[in-house]
Design a protein around this motif. Sequence first.
Motif, mmCIF file in Angstrom:
data_model
loop_
_atom_site.group_PDB
_atom_site.id
_atom_site.type_symbol
_atom_site.label_atom_id
_atom_site.label_comp_id
_atom_site.label_asym_id
_atom_site.label_seq_id
_atom_site.Cartn_x
_atom_site.Cartn_y
_atom_site.Cartn_z
ATOM 1 N N PRO A 564 33.945 4.513 65.869
ATOM 2 C CA PRO A 564 34.058 4.429 67.332
ATOM 3 C C PRO A 564 35.165 3.486 67.810
ATOM 4 O O PRO A 564 35.584 3.567 68.969
ATOM 5 C CB PRO A 564 32.680 3.919 67.764
ATOM 6 C CG PRO A 564 31.767 4.291 66.648
ATOM 7 C CD PRO A 564 32.592 4.173 65.402
ATOM 8 N N GLY A 578 38.072 0.652 76.609
ATOM 9 C CA GLY A 578 36.629 0.649 76.378
ATOM 10 C C GLY A 578 36.224 1.640 75.308
ATOM 11 O O GLY A 578 36.850 2.689 75.151
ATOM 12 N N GLN A 580 32.487 3.361 73.398
ATOM 13 C CA GLN A 580 31.040 3.491 73.587
ATOM 14 C C GLN A 580 30.310 3.315 72.268
ATOM 15 O O GLN A 580 30.808 3.701 71.210
ATOM 16 C CB GLN A 580 30.705 4.871 74.158
ATOM 17 C CG GLN A 580 31.023 4.982 75.641
ATOM 18 C CD GLN A 580 30.367 3.886 76.461
ATOM 19 O OE1 GLN A 580 29.176 3.655 76.368
ATOM 20 N NE2 GLN A 580 31.168 3.163 77.256
ATOM 21 N N TRP A 581 29.137 2.756 72.364
ATOM 22 C CA TRP A 581 28.314 2.607 71.170
ATOM 23 C C TRP A 581 27.902 3.979 70.657
ATOM 24 O O TRP A 581 27.605 4.890 71.428
ATOM 25 C CB TRP A 581 27.069 1.793 71.487
ATOM 26 C CG TRP A 581 26.149 1.717 70.306
ATOM 27 C CD1 TRP A 581 26.248 0.894 69.246
ATOM 28 C CD2 TRP A 581 25.016 2.556 70.055
ATOM 29 N NE1 TRP A 581 25.264 1.131 68.344
ATOM 30 C CE2 TRP A 581 24.480 2.166 68.819
ATOM 31 C CE3 TRP A 581 24.400 3.608 70.749
ATOM 32 C CZ2 TRP A 581 23.351 2.765 68.259
ATOM 33 C CZ3 TRP A 581 23.284 4.207 70.186
ATOM 34 C CH2 TRP A 581 22.767 3.794 68.957
ATOM 35 N N ASP A 617 23.810 -3.360 72.366
ATOM 36 C CA ASP A 617 23.943 -2.202 73.234
ATOM 37 C C ASP A 617 22.704 -2.047 74.107
ATOM 38 O O ASP A 617 22.797 -1.838 75.313
ATOM 39 C CB ASP A 617 24.167 -0.938 72.401
ATOM 40 C CG ASP A 617 24.433 0.265 73.293
ATOM 41 O OD1 ASP A 617 25.479 0.259 73.970
ATOM 42 O OD2 ASP A 617 23.596 1.188 73.327
ATOM 43 N N GLU A 620 22.673 -4.058 76.924
ATOM 44 C CA GLU A 620 23.835 -3.770 77.771
ATOM 45 C C GLU A 620 24.904 -4.839 77.657
ATOM 46 O O GLU A 620 25.627 -5.153 78.589
ATOM 47 C CB GLU A 620 23.417 -3.576 79.230
ATOM 48 C CG GLU A 620 22.543 -2.334 79.373
ATOM 49 C CD GLU A 620 22.067 -2.130 80.807
ATOM 50 O OE1 GLU A 620 22.532 -2.878 81.682
ATOM 51 O OE2 GLU A 620 21.242 -1.236 81.018
ATOM 52 N N ASP A 623 29.548 -3.292 76.274
ATOM 53 C CA ASP A 623 30.785 -2.662 76.732
ATOM 54 C C ASP A 623 31.842 -3.149 75.776
ATOM 55 O O ASP A 623 32.213 -4.333 75.793
ATOM 56 C CB ASP A 623 31.150 -3.144 78.145
ATOM 57 C CG ASP A 623 30.549 -2.238 79.195
ATOM 58 O OD1 ASP A 623 29.952 -1.208 78.809
ATOM 59 O OD2 ASP A 623 30.665 -2.578 80.373
#
Lengths: 638, 638
Positions: A564, A578, A580-581, A617, A620, A623
Amino acid sequence: MLPRGRPRALGAAALLLLLLLLGFLLFDWRLRGAAALDGDPLAGPRDSNPSDCGPQPLPPPKCELLHVAIVCAGHNSSRDVITLVKSMLFYRKNPLHLHLVTDAVARNILETLFHTWMVPAVRVSFYDADELKPQVSWIPNKHYSGLYGLMKLVLPGTLPAELARVIVLDTDITFASDIAELWALFAHFSDTQAIGLVENQSDWYLGNLWKNHRPWPALGRGFNTGVILLRLDRLRQAGWEQMWRLTARRELLTLPATSLADQDIFNAVIKEHPGLVRPLPCVWNVQLSDHTLAERCYSEASDLKVIHWNSPKKLRVKNKHVKLFRNFYLTFLEYDGNLLRRGLFGCPSQPPSGAEQLQQALAQLDEEDPCFEFRQQQLTVHRVHVTFLPHEPPPSQPHDVTLVAQLSMDRLQMLEALCRHWPGPMSLALYLTDAEAQQFLRFVEASPVLAARQDVAYHVVYREGPLYPVNQLRNVALAQALTPYVFLSDIDFLPAYSLYDYLRASIEQLGLGSRRKAALVVPAFETLHYRFSFPPSKVELLALLDAGALYTFRYHEWPRGHAPTDYARWREAQAPYGVQWVANYEPYVVVPRDCPRYDPRFVGFGWNKVAHIVELDAQELADLWPAHPHHLAAAHLD
Amino acid sequence: MLPRGRPRALGAAALLLLLLLLGFLLFDWRLRGAAALDGDPLAGPRDSNPSDCGPQPLPPPKCELLHVAIVCAGHNSSRDVITLVKSMLFYRKNPLHLHLVTDAVARNILETLFHTWMVPAVRVSFYDADELKPQVSWIPNKHYSGLYGLMKLVLPGTLPAELARVIVLDTDITFASDIAELWALFAHFSDTQAIGLVENQSDWYLGNLWKNHRPWPALGRGFNTGVILLRLDRLRQAGWEQMWRLTARRELLTLPATSLADQDIFNAVIKEHPGLVRPLPCVWNVQLSDHTLAERCYSEASDLKVIHWNSPKKLRVKNKHVKLFRNFYLTFLEYDGNLLRRGLFGCPSQPPSGAEQLQQALAQLDEEDPCFEFRQQQLTVHRVHVTFLPHEPPPSQPHDVTLVAQLSMDRLQMLEALCRHWPGPMSLALYLTDAEAQQFLRFVEASPVLAARQDVAYHVVYREGPLYPVNQLRNVALAQALTPYVFLSDIDFLPAYSLYDYLRASIEQLGLGSRRKAALVVPAFETLHYRFSFPPSKVELLALLDAGALYTFRYHEWPRGHAPTDYARWREAQAPYGVQWVANYEPYVVVPRDCPRYDPRFVGFGWNKVAHIVELDAQELADLWPAHPHHLAAAHLD
């Protein structure tokens, strides 16, 4: 041997060379001489035989609680105290209550240590040395121990009012016998005696050591205060606080300062009030000062009781019997402190906090369970010695980042390279035995690169069990980081030389302070060669990637772990972006210090970091912002 | 941490993957129950207080020589005895004379150990167990200790006639106190008592353990013979030799065999002659058998004296206090035996052989000399434990070759690969601390590959000093090789799978037996990759060489070290060819076992092997024959 379950890539055989992108006192010895005591009725081994019955004084009643007070400040004295305590615990058969007068540094170290040591039948109370300073700071003092040495004078007023007796010890003491035998000497005090002391084994107080040597007044050769038996109740009754202050003030009219701290004042008071002192047998404080004549004491004794390393040279003191004494000291220096987690025979005692639940949980494990070793290791509470070596935390800065990692003995040689690549603060957990911790100490002392760094905090987690407790180690290092941000790295990685500066700048530029729910991803690379030049820029790194001399980290074994990060985009990127997980993602990240802790149930190899990223993650925090592309890190091993 | 001065290439960080091309060059526990002793006048801690004066019996006169006898056979019992001896030495304050009845294996191990340990005030005498066998071999015996256990019966006739008293110990004993206190109990013997024993802490001799259990006769619960105080003089006078034989013969008319070896016979004799026995306090033999009720003994005691691991499960015995006992055992198991090389206080004693000259030589060293550390290390006599693990030497064969190498902890993981590549005998010296030796033991036990090999002899050389004593280690391994030829290798090398067979065939074909002045050179290669497949043949090896995936050994750093091997000629050669010695040549060679030893003054890194090759050449042993080309060895690490 590596603890089993350690990742193979960390094994000594398999060298993993990896790349990261962007991403007062201390030695409490006393400079005192020593003198022959031959023929002196105050001392000598003869005196260790107070009755006609045998060589031992009567021991105190079985299970009687013994009280011990020690003044301790700073990192080095804390290490000394632990060796002293190990020697005491090895021989003791009684419950002990330690009264520790400490500065903030020693308190943090010793509180953590005793909390994790969980020794049955040992209670520890702390007293704040800083609060006691005003009581002694008016005394001019030339002794290296500074104000801390003088604090032994104020113990009668500091320790709890109901405490009647205490043994006071210097930090440079080693026991070679059961402290209960020393405690038993209280029984030999007359009704008025209040201070038990061994004669000073030097001619210091005779005042003839050199021309114009003007020592403080003392009774004969005076007494050494490395080991003191204090009848606190009698001292309080006798108005001790006034007594010593009056004497000290009067002597300071003609003497410029104390030379030997509290010992000068104790001796001056005793000279005035000789009825207070109970001389103790010399074997209870064998003083190995530079020119000690203590031999006349110990050569007649059949038995050593207490060794006092009161030379500035400590273990390097010249003495024809020093090897013998040193072996006692080394025994406890290197002794596996875990072995002292043993109960006393027939003395019921409150188990240390948490110990009982642990015992129960351990007892409920099924040895036939294929996961038995893992479950057992998860339940293990490791003894922890934080800031094992002197440490100066850097001044507080809002965007500062501490590198956090863990290692065992086989990775020590990474430390110098790491120090060269990361000029900022580090918090490192080391998984060692007691003996290895001493090897580590010598390793740092012998390395100019490491010895020069005061901003690297080393935390020793003592080995126990067959599996490497990777996440417990990470949590210890994380908990001791003092900057607002932490870079959660691994010891086999070497950061780009510019990474520390770049990370601080990025944290500021990205405004991470206000938008806290972000983690910075530091892309990782590896090489399969064991000779390798660290690429100085992203251009060189890309060239090496294209030439097949470098790979993205775990490209062959587990590409999903870093997919990722999107290395293709990273190649071209001119600014952070950015990501994403995704399941299985395990990047190296920079996060706020108060990030979630690692799950300590992961021991050995596998999933330990993945689970942490999942947690980030879920909270939260994740990011994810891969590193700015024009910063680059690569590994170099020489 | 690696000892300083170890070659960097051997460091844990730098993985050196090397290739060799063939050519020429090489529980004494006892299964006894235990019973409660509560209320039994024979035992209990009360009895440890024989006078009104205090808890300790009077110690023997200062400096009195104490005698201890132990029967020991085989590799595992030898390790046990060493732990027992360490615990005894730790607490002792008297000179000791150990009388060891040993088989050939234990004698080789213990003689080497004590000779190199050089503990002051310890004398050791050996008695040949094989010679004693006929005296006890007529007794049918079901105990695991076989004939050896029974040999305690013949000590009065075996030990010197002038020896009047001796303490006899099983090998599974741990001291937690000074043996002089045990010796002092001789003073409590009446004029006729001759055998001091602790009651057996089980119901075994009550005969009610299970249906049809028929134990040998005993007085009450009987006595345990793990710790015995023997008045040899009185036993000889009382006609002990006839006495026990008569009793044993009579009992064996109705009983098929002894179940507990000597202990059954001692008990039967005592039942008949109760006046012989002096019961000892139970704390002097706390028996941790499987269902021991010893707790009633030790829970009342304030002090443990002697722990007896007489369960077949040894340390794994189930017992709610086992952790406490185990910690005593582990203390000495892992204790640095070098620390016991300390003199006694005020007991003048003959220093161990060689120790005085060593002390003088060490005292004459100049600490300011830049070579001080080297000189000090050269003078260090390392404690050596040969054949640390069970070892079966292979049957004698005229052309057999033993692989000889040395290593420290960081190379343990090479052992499995080495065992796969070399199916023949090996003699390996390991440079370890006492604690590491235990880790090594667990490592071997956990490895099916290593545990299956009985022809690999491991010799532990105990660490002391900062520099790696490479040539002393090589000499220890070399001295223990038992085949006519040795392959002098290094631990980082993996031989070709076929090398062992090829070498033996070549030794025969070249007639090396008759032309002894030749050494076979085994060409060596290396790779810089840490993932690498071992080439199965010379063809593949040459392909890898041409592709740059392999190099001739030290091609980059020190080509001169192997240049005379003439790799260019070797590429093409179809048969061995002669090479001449040239300065700096350091090939790996196969030579007769009686080749010159390595110069032990080389410590740390450099020239240690070159000097040996010079010596070989000087002694005209070095007609060098590089290996036959179609045999090939390469390294493989997984």
